[in-house]
Design a protein around this motif. Structure first.
Motif, PDB file in Angstrom:
ATOM      1  N   PHE A  50      34.108  53.801  37.028  1.00 53.12           N
ATOM      2  CA  PHE A  50      33.618  53.639  35.657  1.00 53.12           C
ATOM      3  C   PHE A  50      34.660  53.037  34.722  1.00 53.12           C
ATOM      4  N   LEU A  51      34.127  52.468  33.643  1.00 51.72           N
ATOM      5  CA  LEU A  51      34.923  51.994  32.505  1.00 51.72           C
ATOM      6  C   LEU A  51      34.399  52.757  31.310  1.00 51.72           C
ATOM      7  N   VAL A  52      35.276  53.117  30.410  1.00 50.87           N
ATOM      8  CA  VAL A  52      34.792  53.843  29.234  1.00 50.87           C
ATOM      9  C   VAL A  52      35.513  53.373  27.976  1.00 50.87           C
ATOM     10  N   ARG A  80      42.524  59.818  24.565  1.00 50.26           N
ATOM     11  CA  ARG A  80      42.741  58.459  24.037  1.00 50.26           C
ATOM     12  C   ARG A  80      41.437  57.820  23.568  1.00 50.26           C
ATOM     13  N   LEU A  81      40.370  58.576  23.596  1.00 52.45           N
ATOM     14  CA  LEU A  81      39.046  57.994  23.411  1.00 52.45           C
ATOM     15  C   LEU A  81      38.438  58.348  22.064  1.00 52.45           C
ATOM     16  N   LYS A  82      37.883  57.347  21.403  1.00 51.52           N
ATOM     17  CA  LYS A  82      37.164  57.579  20.155  1.00 51.52           C
ATOM     18  C   LYS A  82      35.721  57.919  20.528  1.00 51.52           C
ATOM     19  N   ARG A  83      35.128  58.904  19.856  1.00 51.12           N
ATOM     20  CA  ARG A  83      33.777  59.327  20.219  1.00 51.12           C
ATOM     21  C   ARG A  83      32.770  58.883  19.172  1.00 51.12           C
ATOM     22  N   PRO A  84      31.487  58.738  19.514  1.00 43.32           N
ATOM     23  CA  PRO A  84      30.916  58.905  20.846  1.00 43.32           C
ATOM     24  C   PRO A  84      31.372  57.790  21.793  1.00 43.32           C
ATOM     25  N   ALA A  85      31.434  58.151  23.066  1.00 43.58           N
ATOM     26  CA  ALA A  85      31.905  57.200  24.074  1.00 43.58           C
ATOM     27  C   ALA A  85      30.755  56.743  24.960  1.00 43.58           C
ATOM     28  N   VAL A  86      30.928  55.561  25.533  1.00 42.17           N
ATOM     29  CA  VAL A  86      29.937  55.029  26.475  1.00 42.17           C
ATOM     30  C   VAL A  86      30.674  54.569  27.723  1.00 42.17           C
ATOM     31  N   ALA A  87      30.123  54.931  28.881  1.00 43.89           N
ATOM     32  CA  ALA A  87      30.742  54.518  30.144  1.00 43.89           C
ATOM     33  C   ALA A  87      29.818  53.570  30.893  1.00 43.89           C
ATOM     34  N   LEU A  88      30.428  52.597  31.532  1.00 41.64           N
ATOM     35  CA  LEU A  88      29.713  51.731  32.474  1.00 41.64           C
ATOM     36  C   LEU A  88      30.078  52.270  33.852  1.00 41.64           C
ATOM     37  N   VAL A  89      29.074  52.757  34.567  1.00 41.08           N
ATOM     38  CA  VAL A  89      29.312  53.416  35.861  1.00 41.08           C
ATOM     39  C   VAL A  89      28.674  52.588  36.971  1.00 41.08           C
ATOM     40  N   GLY A 104      32.935  49.149  43.222  1.00 40.83           N
ATOM     41  CA  GLY A 104      34.281  49.164  42.640  1.00 40.83           C
ATOM     42  C   GLY A 104      34.794  47.782  42.302  1.00 40.83           C
ATOM     43  N   ASN A 105      34.423  46.801  43.122  1.00 40.77           N
ATOM     44  CA  ASN A 105      34.844  45.418  42.895  1.00 40.77           C
ATOM     45  C   ASN A 105      34.339  44.898  41.554  1.00 40.77           C
ATOM     46  N   TRP A 106      33.069  45.198  41.272  1.00 39.88           N
ATOM     47  CA  TRP A 106      32.466  44.711  40.031  1.00 39.88           C
ATOM     48  C   TRP A 106      33.098  45.395  38.819  1.00 39.88           C
ATOM     49  N   ILE A 107      33.413  46.676  38.966  1.00 41.22           N
ATOM     50  CA  ILE A 107      34.057  47.406  37.866  1.00 41.22           C
ATOM     51  C   ILE A 107      35.451  46.826  37.604  1.00 41.22           C
ATOM     52  N   THR A 108      36.146  46.433  38.675  1.00 39.66           N
ATOM     53  CA  THR A 108      37.456  45.768  38.505  1.00 39.66           C
ATOM     54  C   THR A 108      37.282  44.486  37.700  1.00 39.66           C
ATOM     55  N   PHE A 109      36.230  43.734  38.032  1.00 39.38           N
ATOM     56  CA  PHE A 109      35.947  42.494  37.295  1.00 39.38           C
ATOM     57  C   PHE A 109      35.630  42.792  35.829  1.00 39.38           C
ATOM     58  N   MET A 110      34.801  43.803  35.596  1.00 43.41           N
ATOM     59  CA  MET A 110      34.417  44.130  34.219  1.00 43.41           C
ATOM     60  C   MET A 110      35.604  44.647  33.406  1.00 43.41           C
ATOM     61  N   LYS A 111      36.534  45.302  34.073  1.00 38.20           N
ATOM     62  CA  LYS A 111      37.761  45.751  33.390  1.00 38.20           C
ATOM     63  C   LYS A 111      38.554  44.528  32.923  1.00 38.20           C
ATOM     64  N   LEU A 112      38.607  43.531  33.793  1.00 38.15           N
ATOM     65  CA  LEU A 112      39.300  42.289  33.441  1.00 38.15           C
ATOM     66  C   LEU A 112      38.613  41.622  32.256  1.00 38.15           C
ATOM     67  N   ARG A 113      37.284  41.634  32.246  1.00 35.75           N
ATOM     68  CA  ARG A 113      36.522  40.992  31.175  1.00 35.75           C
ATOM     69  C   ARG A 113      36.660  41.745  29.850  1.00 35.75           C
ATOM     70  N   LEU A 114      36.454  43.058  29.888  1.00 35.38           N
ATOM     71  CA  LEU A 114      36.413  43.823  28.634  1.00 35.38           C
ATOM     72  C   LEU A 114      37.804  44.193  28.135  1.00 35.38           C
ATOM     73  N   ASP A 115      38.721  44.413  29.040  1.00 34.11           N
ATOM     74  CA  ASP A 115      40.127  44.726  28.782  1.00 34.11           C
ATOM     75  C   ASP A 115      40.335  46.010  27.974  1.00 34.11           C
ATOM     76  N   ARG A 116      39.725  46.105  26.802  1.00 36.18           N
ATOM     77  CA  ARG A 116      39.967  47.256  25.915  1.00 36.18           C
ATOM     78  C   ARG A 116      39.173  48.483  26.361  1.00 36.18           C
ATOM     79  N   VAL A 117      39.271  48.796  27.627  1.00 33.80           N
ATOM     80  CA  VAL A 117      38.534  49.930  28.186  1.00 33.80           C
ATOM     81  C   VAL A 117      39.454  50.686  29.135  1.00 33.80           C
ATOM     82  N   LEU A 118      39.088  51.920  29.429  1.00 34.16           N
ATOM     83  CA  LEU A 118      39.857  52.731  30.373  1.00 34.16           C
ATOM     84  C   LEU A 118      39.049  52.857  31.655  1.00 34.16           C
TER      85      LEU A 118
END
Lengths: 380, 206
Positions: free
Chosen positions: B73-75, B126-135, B139-153
C-alpha cells in the motif's frame, strides 16, 4: 537512421489500428511539408537533373522556439546506466516501470474517427493556419523523441537491458504520437516528410544530464498519460544519479530549466492566442494552470523549483510578453536590418533583465521524499 | 559405460502431477507424464537428493488454512490523494478499464481511513488525517505508483482475507472547492473514488 520513418509503421502494427504509419508520402493533392535548414549537417538531397521539382512544398522557418532534433553522448549514457558502475540504480523501480510500459494502456486509444476530418474541414483562416503549425511542431517533437529513444534503446541493450527496453517502448509511444499527429495533418491535406526530416534536420547536441532534466513531463504533451510515464522514467533515472540533484549547481540548473520551459511556452502561446481562443481557452490562464501543475510535478524530483504561484512571477511573464511583442513588431517593420537591430537592443536588454529577475526570485526547496532531507516540511 | 542408477528421494506430492500442471498441446490435449518431447540423451545423469524428513511431502489436509496474502500500500492524506493529485483519478480509471477489457480481476482498491494503519505507528505519526491508502496485491505496480506520486508512504502487510485487509473506519470527507478553476476541463467530481472502494462487505462499518 534513414529508415526510421519506415520503422514507425513496424512498431507494434496491431496497436496502430486506424493510424496511418508516419512514413513519407507523396500524394498529388497534398503538399509535403519539409523543414529545410541551411546549417544542417546533411544537405537535402538535390533533385536529379531533368526531374521536375515537386510543387507546393512549404519551407518552415527555423527559430529559437522551433522544436529541435536532439542527440546526446551515447557513450556517457552507457556509463550512467551501467549497473556495475552506478550502484544506485534502483532495479526495483525500473522493473516496475518496465511492467507499466509493457501494459501499454493506450494501445487502442490512438484511433481516429470521422469527427477529426469534419473538425478540420470547419477550420478556416488564421485559426486553421495556427492549428496546422501546432500539429507540425508537435509531430516534429514527437518524431525527434522517437529517433533519440530508439537509438538509446539500441545502444543500451548490453549495458542495461531493462533500461534499454524501456527506451524502446518509449520510442514506440513517440512513434505512435508522431504517426497520429501526421495523420491529423492529412485532414488538412498535408503530411510531414519524416524520412527527409531524419536526414536533413540539424541535430542539437545535449549532454546526458541535460537530457534527463529536460525530459521530465513538461511542455505541450504534459496532459498525456504516455508522457507522464516517460516523466516517471526520467525521475527514476535522475534519482539514480543523485550527483545531478544534490548540490548547489543542481539547484541552479533546475531553476534554469524550469524557467526556460515556462518562459518559452508562455511567450510562444501568447503569440498564438487566436488558436487558444478558437478552442475556448484564455491563453494566459490556461498556461498558468499548466505551469503550476508542471511545477508541482517537477518539485517531486528537482532539488529546487520556481515559486510560480507567487503573483509576481505571473506579472514578470506578462511583462516579458509585452516586450516580446515590441521585438516582433520591430522585426516586421520596413526598417533596414541595422536599424532594426539597434531598435531591438533596449527591448532585448529589458527582456533579459526580466528573465534574470524571475530566476532570482526566492525558490522553493523541493525534491523526492526518497532523499528526505526536507521531510519535516512535508505533510503526507 | 553407463552411470549407476541412483535413487532420487522426492516429496510424495510431486510424483503425481495434477492435470493442470501438465503441458497442454493443441486443443486441451495433455501429454502423459512419461512422454517427453525432448530428444533422448545417451548419458544418464541421475543425482541422489537428500531430503529432511520434515520436507517429505504429504498431501495437505483439505481443511488447512490458506496462507495469508501479502498486500502492498501507499498512504497519504485524503486531500492530496483524492482532491489535489491531477492524474490519479485518470490512472485508476484507465487501469480499471484495461482490467475490464482484458477480463482481469481487480487487484487494487482505495481505502479511506484503513484499519491496518494501526499496525504502522511509524507511518501514523507522520500522517495527516483523514488518510487514504491505495492497496494492491501487485507490489510492482505499487512501486510504480510510489515513483509517480512520491509524496506518499509505502509499506506492506499480510492479511488472511480481503475483508480484513481492506477494513476501514467510517469518516466524512470534505474538500473546499477552489475559488478559481482555470483548467480547460472540469475539476473531478466529488466521490469519483467510489468505484475504487472495497466491496461493501469489507467496509468496517458494514
Amino acid at each position: 537512421m534513414a529508415s526510421s520513418a519506415m520503422e514507425l509503421s513496424l512498431l507494434n502494427p496491431a496497436a496502430m489500428r486506424g493510424l496511418s504509419a508516419a512514413k513519407p508520402r507523396v500524394v498529388s493533392s497534398r503538399r509535403i511539408v519539409r523543414f529545410r535548414v541551411a546549417s544542417s549537417a546533411a544537405a537535402p538531397p538535390a533533385a536529379k537533373p531533368g526531374t521536375p521539382k515537386k510543387r507546393g512544398k512549404t519551407e518552415i522557418q527555423e527559430t529559437l522556439l522551433t522544436p529541435r532534433f536532439y542527440t546526446t553522448d551515447f557513450d556517457e549514457m552507457e556509463r550512467l546506466f551501467n549497473a556495475e558502475i552506478n550502484k544506485q540504480l534502483n532495479q526495483e523501480e525500473f522493473d516496475a516501470l518496465l511492467q507499466e510500459f509493457k501494459t501499454d494502456y493506450n494501445q487502442t486509444h490512438f484511433v481516429r474517427n470521422p469527427e477529426f476530418k469534419a473538425a478540420a474541414d470547419k477550420m478556416e483562416g488564421p485559426l486553421r493556419q495556427i492549428f496546422v503549425e501546432f500539429l507540425e511542431r508537435s509531430c516534429t517533437a514527437e518524431f525527434s523523441g522517437f529517433l533519440l529513444y530508439k537509438e538509446l534503446g539500441r545502444r543500451l541493450k548490453k549495458t542495461n537491458p531493462v533500461v534499454a527496453e524501456i527506451f524502446s517502448l518509449m520510442s514506440r509511444d513517440e512513434a505512435r504520437h508522431a504517426g497520429f499527429l501526421n495523420k491529423g495533418l492529412s485532414d488538412f491535406n498535408l503530411a510531414l516528410d519524416l524520412g527527409f526530416l531524419t536526414k536533413a534536420r540539424k541535430y542539437t547536441f545535449f549532454k546526458p544530464q541535460v537530457h534527463l532534466l529536460r525530459d521530465l513531463p513538461v511542455g505541450e504533451d504534459w496532459v498525456l498519460e504516455d508522457e507522464n510515464r516517460h516523466g516517471d522514467f526520467f525521475s527514476a533515472l535522475l534519482k539514480a544519479q543523485p550527483q545531478f540533484l544534490n548540490d548547489w549547481k543542481a539547484k541552479l540548473w533546475s531553476r534554469f530549466f524550469c524557467l526556460s520551459v515556462y518562459v518559452t511556452m508562455y511567450l510562444n502561446d501568447c503569440q498564438r492566442t487566436t488558436f487558444y481562443e478558437g478552442i475556448g481557452l484564455d491563453t494566459k490562464e490556461f498556461d498558468m494552470h499548466v505551469i503550476i501543475e508542471t511545477n508541482r510535478t517537477t518539485a517531486r524530483i528537482f532539488p529546487a523549483v520556481l515559486d510560480v504561484e507567487n503573483p509576481e512571477f505571473k506579472r514578470k511573464l506578462d511583462r516579458m510578453v509585452e516586450i516580446n511583442k515590441k521585438i516582433i513588431a520591430i522585426g516586421e517593420s520596413d526598417d533596414i536590418p541595422l536599424v532594426k537591430n539597434l531598435k531591438r537592443i533596449p527591448h532585448v536588454a529589458a527582456l533579459v533583465s526580466e528573465i534574470i529577475a524571475a530566476y532570482l526570485m526566492p525558490p522553493i526547496e523541493s525534491g523526492s521524499v526518497d532523499f528526505a532531507e526536507f521531510e519535516p516540511q512535508l505533510v503526507y | 559405460m553407463v552411470a549407476p542408477a541412483t535413487l532420487s528421494l522426492r516429496p510424495f506430492a510431486t510424483l503425481a502431477p495434477s492435470r493442470a500442471a501438465l503441458p497442454r498441446v493443441g486443443a486441451g490435449f495433455a501429454l502423459p507424464p512419461a512422454v517427453s518431447c525432448q530428444p533422448r540423451r545417451r548419458r544418464l545423469s541421475l543425482r541422489a537428493v537428500a531430503v529432511d524428513s520434515d520436507q517429505q511431502g504429504s498431501p495437505e489436509p483439505p481443511d488447512q488454512e490458506a496462507k495469508p496474502k501479502k498486500y502492498h500500500f501507499l498512504v497519504a492524506n485524503a486531500k492530496f490523494m483524492l482532491d489535489e493529485e491531477e492524474h490519479f483519478q485518470e490512472q485508476l480509471k484507465e487501469k480499471l478499464r484495461l482490467y475490464g477489457e482484458r477480463e482481469k480481476e481487480q487487484d487494487f482498491w482505495l481505502v479511506v481511513e484503513p484499519k491496518f494503519l494501526d499496525r504502522f505507528p511509524n507511518i501514523t505519526k507522520r500522517l495527516k488525517r483523514p488518510a487514504v491508502a491505495l492497496v494492491s496485491t501487485d507490489g510492482n505496480w505499487i512501486t510504480f505508483m510510489k515513483l509517480r506520486l512520491d509524496r506518499v508512504l509505502a509499506e506492506q502487510f499480510e492479511a488472511e482475507t480481503l475483508e480484513e485487509a481492506l477494513a476501514s473506519n467510517p469518516v466524512d470527507l470534505k474538500f473546499d472547492k477552489p475559488e478559481k478553476w482555470t483548467a480547460p476541463y472540469p475539476k473531478y467530481e466529488y466521490g469519483w473514488w467510489e468505484p475504487f472502494l472495497p466491496p461493501k462487505s469489507s467496509n468496517g462499518t458494514a
